[in-house]
Design an enzyme around this catalytic site. Sequence first.
Site, PDB file in Angstrom:
ATOM      1  N   ARG A 121      -6.318   1.655  -0.717  1.00  0.00           N
ATOM      2  CA  ARG A 121      -5.556   2.485   0.493  1.00  0.00           C
ATOM      3  C   ARG A 121      -5.042   1.379   1.467  1.00  0.00           C
ATOM      4  O   ARG A 121      -5.885   1.213   2.454  1.00  0.00           O
ATOM      5  CB  ARG A 121      -6.482   3.612   0.955  1.00  0.00           C
ATOM      6  N   GLN A 162      -0.945   9.286 -11.307  1.00  0.00           N
ATOM      7  CA  GLN A 162       0.263   8.953  -9.900  1.00  0.00           C
ATOM      8  C   GLN A 162       0.302   7.476  -9.638  1.00  0.00           C
ATOM      9  O   GLN A 162      -0.678   6.758  -9.518  1.00  0.00           O
ATOM     10  CB  GLN A 162      -0.460   9.517  -8.728  1.00  0.00           C
ATOM     11  N   ARG A 209      -1.334  -0.648 -10.160  1.00  0.00           N
ATOM     12  CA  ARG A 209      -2.552  -0.857  -8.957  1.00  0.00           C
ATOM     13  C   ARG A 209      -3.733  -0.537  -9.352  1.00  0.00           C
ATOM     14  O   ARG A 209      -4.726  -0.653  -8.568  1.00  0.00           O
ATOM     15  CB  ARG A 209      -1.706   0.269  -7.739  1.00  0.00           C
ATOM     16  N   HIS A 251       4.604  -0.828  -2.078  1.00  0.00           N
ATOM     17  CA  HIS A 251       4.050   0.547  -1.432  1.00  0.00           C
ATOM     18  C   HIS A 251       3.364  -0.107   0.034  1.00  0.00           C
ATOM     19  O   HIS A 251       2.287  -0.026   0.254  1.00  0.00           O
ATOM     20  CB  HIS A 251       3.100   1.285  -2.194  1.00  0.00           C
ATOM     21  N   ASP A 309       7.341  12.240   4.170  1.00  0.00           N
ATOM     22  CA  ASP A 309       7.294  11.744   2.785  1.00  0.00           C
ATOM     23  C   ASP A 309       8.544  11.839   2.446  1.00  0.00           C
ATOM     24  O   ASP A 309       9.075  12.842   1.908  1.00  0.00           O
ATOM     25  CB  ASP A 309       6.218  12.531   1.804  1.00  0.00           C
ATOM     26  N   GLU A 352       8.582   1.837   2.116  1.00  0.00           N
ATOM     27  CA  GLU A 352       8.392   1.118   1.049  1.00  0.00           C
ATOM     28  C   GLU A 352       9.785   0.748   0.380  1.00  0.00           C
ATOM     29  O   GLU A 352      10.703   1.824  -0.022  1.00  0.00           O
ATOM     30  CB  GLU A 352       7.549   1.905   0.026  1.00  0.00           C
TER      31      GLU A 352
END
Length: 333
Positions: free
Chosen positions: A104, A127, A132, A204, A248, A307
């Site tokens: 995170r 997701q 990652r 990201h 978002d 991003e």
Amino acid sequence: MEMSAPSLLKRILPPTSRISSHSLKHSSIRVNRLSSLYSSSRYYYIRMPIEQRDKEVILTLPSDESTSVKVLLHGANILSWTIAGKEQLWLSEGAVLDGSKAVRGGVPLVFPVFGKASSGPTSTLPQHGFARLSTWEFLGQVSASPLTVQFGLGPENVSEAFRKAWGFDFTLIYTIALGADTLETAMRVENTSKVNWDFQILFHTYFRIPDVDKVEVNGLTGVSVKDKVSKSDYSESNTTVTVTSETDRVYEDVNNDVLIASAGKPLFHIYRKNVADVVVWNPWVNGSKNMGDFRPEDGYKSMLCVEAGSVSKWTTLSPGQTWECSEKIKSSL
């Protein structure tokens, strides 16, 4: 005792300029053993510009030891980027760094799917895909000026579950370059399968900002937006995008360079190549509380994700075809 080459290096032909991770690690060991030189009752220390540890790689600018980048091999996630000792990225105090889940904060890498697909070959992946969530190989240094290193990921590096879920052959080469006030990331995607496959990709990036109430994102006026919070599509009419609640949004086909500012003062200039989309994300109050690894809960006040990616459409690669993209961030902090 000689160390065997990483499995991805056995399959790819590295550039002639690359210093292998094997050579780099051994040279680091030799220097570490001779790292203190005694002279005139003082100690002088040799600091390698690249330090390879068990789970991370650290780049330090030779001209300024307080300017550095730290990369976790899990996810090839950039954890820290400092300029003159000042941190540029936001990393959650609750971030899990043991490889058991995605990190995170910093700069997570999204591939081969953005979000959660409801159908198609990536629908069985978690997701944001597996990049990652996998441990990347450190391929070594490719340039001294700017200080540049590469990491690699292929089927050899992902779990059996991910290989079964997305059964294509691929090679990802991730390049990170550190400058005096810049951080550049680039990705090379190659289809090494015998069939076509589609992908999406995203850097990201979690930016550290002084105050979310004063943050502005410029360069998005007139751009088509997919708003995931309001579940609506529209054209951005504001000259500057501000954040006043959970945000978002996917800004599609952004032609301009993007500027993050605070009360009119520039913070970060973002320059993109071959990644047309820009995602702006902040979880705000409720979103922060609902994420167990987002700490402190009011951390949303000092972070903003802007991003760069290619996520509004799918990119198709045929066998043997490659695709490249990059992002350069210049800090004014």
